[in-house]
Design an enzyme around this catalytic site. Structure first.
Site: not given
Ligand code: M6R
Length: 608
Positions: A2, A27, A74, A100-101, A480, A484, A487, A503, A603
């Protein structure tokens, strides 16, 4: 996650709030809304979807007020919908709240308020805050907010508007970021600096459990006991252009191209007279020499930087390192004693899991050392010591230049520890320093290969699944690369240690399966060649990443080779990752995805 914006002054609040919300789009959000106070009434306009949808709704609504709050949501409690969007209004319509939270005890508060005759329109945890402030209000908004905050459990950044107080609004913060921007006869609040940088560079950073009373000509800060707090003004010295696209199609590609400069900014000032100088490093020789274990804690990309950190600290400084994702570390009652210390890594410095894990480590007596990009962020402030990565603002959700600079910081630390422990002779030390200073040029030459990477991406963007394989530091790098890709391209992808394939995973390799193989590690080169042969024999298409000196040999078995300049294996990940970032970027662009704002992602992850 948010985003919050607030304004009070003599200009119309609406365009300032909308502009600020747009700057916070990176964000991540799924709905947006604003509340503006005008002629004794709070007007709320909100909607599910992008800010463009909200703007469309606002087109025919005249909002003249010069005080207001705005929000991008969000979703956590309740689906993305118009009703669940913020701001939320109290029962009597006199108080509006953006948040936000996550309020952890919202169910108990909701039951209490229901019993008092309050009714709820949304499924959110936030709505209880608006009603509880109204319930606690006895003519003094600040007192009502403080009383309410003392009753809340969880995390919050808040903006509160009230019809009884047309000349001020209230902001508050705990475990979620919020700053106050200071203007001339106007003031602002925002979740992050870019939202208000256009208007002011002078900001006040709210500390934990603080409440700010914001009028157009003054800002007063209180703690939750109602005591006034003093705060120094923090002057932002980076330029507005740093948070704009500057001619690039997306922030992500701009930020990848900023890597050489970001690495230089992180490394150069810290090498003086052939020596790494980390000013006032809290980790003394005594701590290093007696250290039994280092814990590295982080999330996502920062965690992957931590995995590289483990390899290099163990290799160079011979200190055992345990690296763990913050959300796991926090709840598993980790064993830490005073002979351990903890490194936390975070771009934003606000990731709640990382912040909480750091607090847990501190509580257990560990010294905490943070590698952080955002100056003045919660993790930077709360850690015992901080080493800033000078990557500049990173706006794209997919982290790129922050990762390279986190690695740069880890190299500086690992080499410092190794030198102080007497494990590196002067020749090797100087050789590392000179290669560290060469990194920006090496990455520039990788950037010059963008056409080949783009071409390969255009041939494979329809892949259903892509495997990344590597050994040693190349395995850490593969993690990484794979993150990348998934996402922003939404292609299923996994990273595997080259030696682990047989394996189990090799069962998934069939005709045409795309495998990105990293072969940058000198001592593991032949082993990786063997792994590439294994997947080729089963029909895989292989994109290899190799040092220039080995390119010809690799080209004999791989379908395509992206080369990186010759570099010591220890430093290879920081150069090679750029190839993977570019590959992920071009695949996502070919697929027509919203590269900078991938679905479901935020973000700055300020909720658990
Ligand atoms: O701000 P932080 O570095 O603490 O963020 C940690 C992760 O949320 C972040 O790296 C995330 O994985 C990115 N989307 C990766 O590109």
């Amino acid at each position: 996650m948010c985003g919050i914006v607030g304004y009070i002054g003599n200009k119309k609040a609406k365009p300032i709030l909308i502009d600020g919300l747009k700057k916070l789009e990176y964000r991540g959000y799924d709905s947006a809304g604003i509340a503006i106070l005008n002629s004794g009434e709070i007007n709320v306009v909100k909607s599910k979807g992008r800010i463009a949808v909200l703007e469309d709704k606002l087109k025919d609504i005249s909002l003249e007020g010069t005080i207001g709050i705005g929000h991008t949501r969000w979703a956590t409690h309740g689906e993305p919908s118009d009703i669940n969007s913020h701001p939320h209004i109290s029962k009597n319509g006199k108080i509006a709240v953006v948040h936000n939270g996550i309020i952890e005890n919202y169910i108990q508060i909701k039951e209490f308020l229901l019993a008092k005759g309050y009714q709820f329109k949304s499924e959110t945890d936030t709505e209880v805050i608006a009603h509880l402030i109204e319930y606690n209000y006895e003519g003094d908004l600040i007192k009502a907010v403080i009383k309410t905050l003392n009753e809340l459990e969880g995390a919050y950044a808040l903006g509160v508007l009230s019809t009884d107080n047309p000349d001020m609004f209230v902001a508050a913060k705990k475990d979620s970021p919020l700053i106050v921007g200071l203007g001339q006869n106007e003031n602002y609040i925002a979740s992050d600096i870019p939202a208000i940088l256009k208007y002011t560079r002078d900001i006040l950073i709210l500390e934990e459990k603080e409440v700010a009373c914001i009028s157009s000509d003054k800002v007063e800060i209180y703690n939750l006991l109602g005591e006034k707090q003093q705060r120094e003004v923090f002057h932002v010295d980076w330029d507005v252009s740093a948070a704009e696209k500057g001619g690039f199609e997306h922030f992500m590609i701009k930020e990848i191209f900023e890597e050489p400069a970001a690495i230089k900014a992180t490394i150069s000032p810290r090498i003086k007279d052939n020596e790494i100088v980390l000013d006032n490093l809290i980790i003394t020789d005594e701590i290093i020499n007696n250290c039994e274990k280092i814990h590295i804690i982080a999330c996502g990309t920062a965690y992957h930087a931590g995995v590289v950190g483990k390899y290099i600290i163990e290799k160079l400084a011979r200190i055992p390192v345990e690296v763990e994702v913050a959300s796991e570390f926090r709840y598993r009652d980790p064993i830490i004693n005073e002979k351990h210390f903890t490194i936390v890594i975070s771009q934003s410095g606000e990731t709640l899991d990382t912040l909480m894990a750091m607090r847990e480590a501190k509580k257990k007596g560990s010294l905490t050392f943070a590698i952080v990009n955002v100056v003045g962020s919660s993790i930077a402030r709360e850690a015992d010591d901080v080493l800033y990565t000078w990557a500049g603002p990173e706006i794209a959700v997919a982290s790129t230049k922050a990762y390279n600079t986190q690695l740069a910081a880890l190299y500086l630390l690992a080499l410092t520890f190794a030198k102080r422990k007497g494990l590196l002779d002067q020749h090797s030390y100087l050789n590392y320093l000179s290669q560290l200073q060469e990194l920006p040029n090496m990455i520039t030459s990788v950037l010059n290969e963008k056409k080949e990477i783009q071409k390969f991406a255009s041939e494979h963007f329809n892949a259903k699944s892509i495997f990344y394989i590597g050994r040693g530091l190349d395995y850490a790098l593969s993690m990484e690369g794979s993150l990348k890709l998934k996402e922003i391209s939404y292609i299923h992808s996994e990273a595997y240690a080259g030696g682990e394939l047989k394996h189990g995973t090799i069962a998934l390799i069939e005709e045409g399966t795309l495998v990105v193989a990293s072969l940058t590690q000198e001592q593991l080169f032949e082993k990786m060649i063997g792994n590439v042969r294994e997947v080729k024999a089963r029909g895989a298409v292989v994109l290899a990443i190799a040092q220039e000196k080995n390119a010809d040999e690799v080209a004999k078995i791989a379908d395509a080779v992206i080369t990186i300049p010759n570099v010591d294996s220890v430093l290879a990940p920081i150069v090679a990752v750029t190839t993977m970032q570019l590959f992920a970027y071009y695949v996502a662009v070919m697929k027509g995805n919203e590269v900078d704002k991938p679905r479901n992602l935020a973000k700055s992850v300020t909720v658990e």
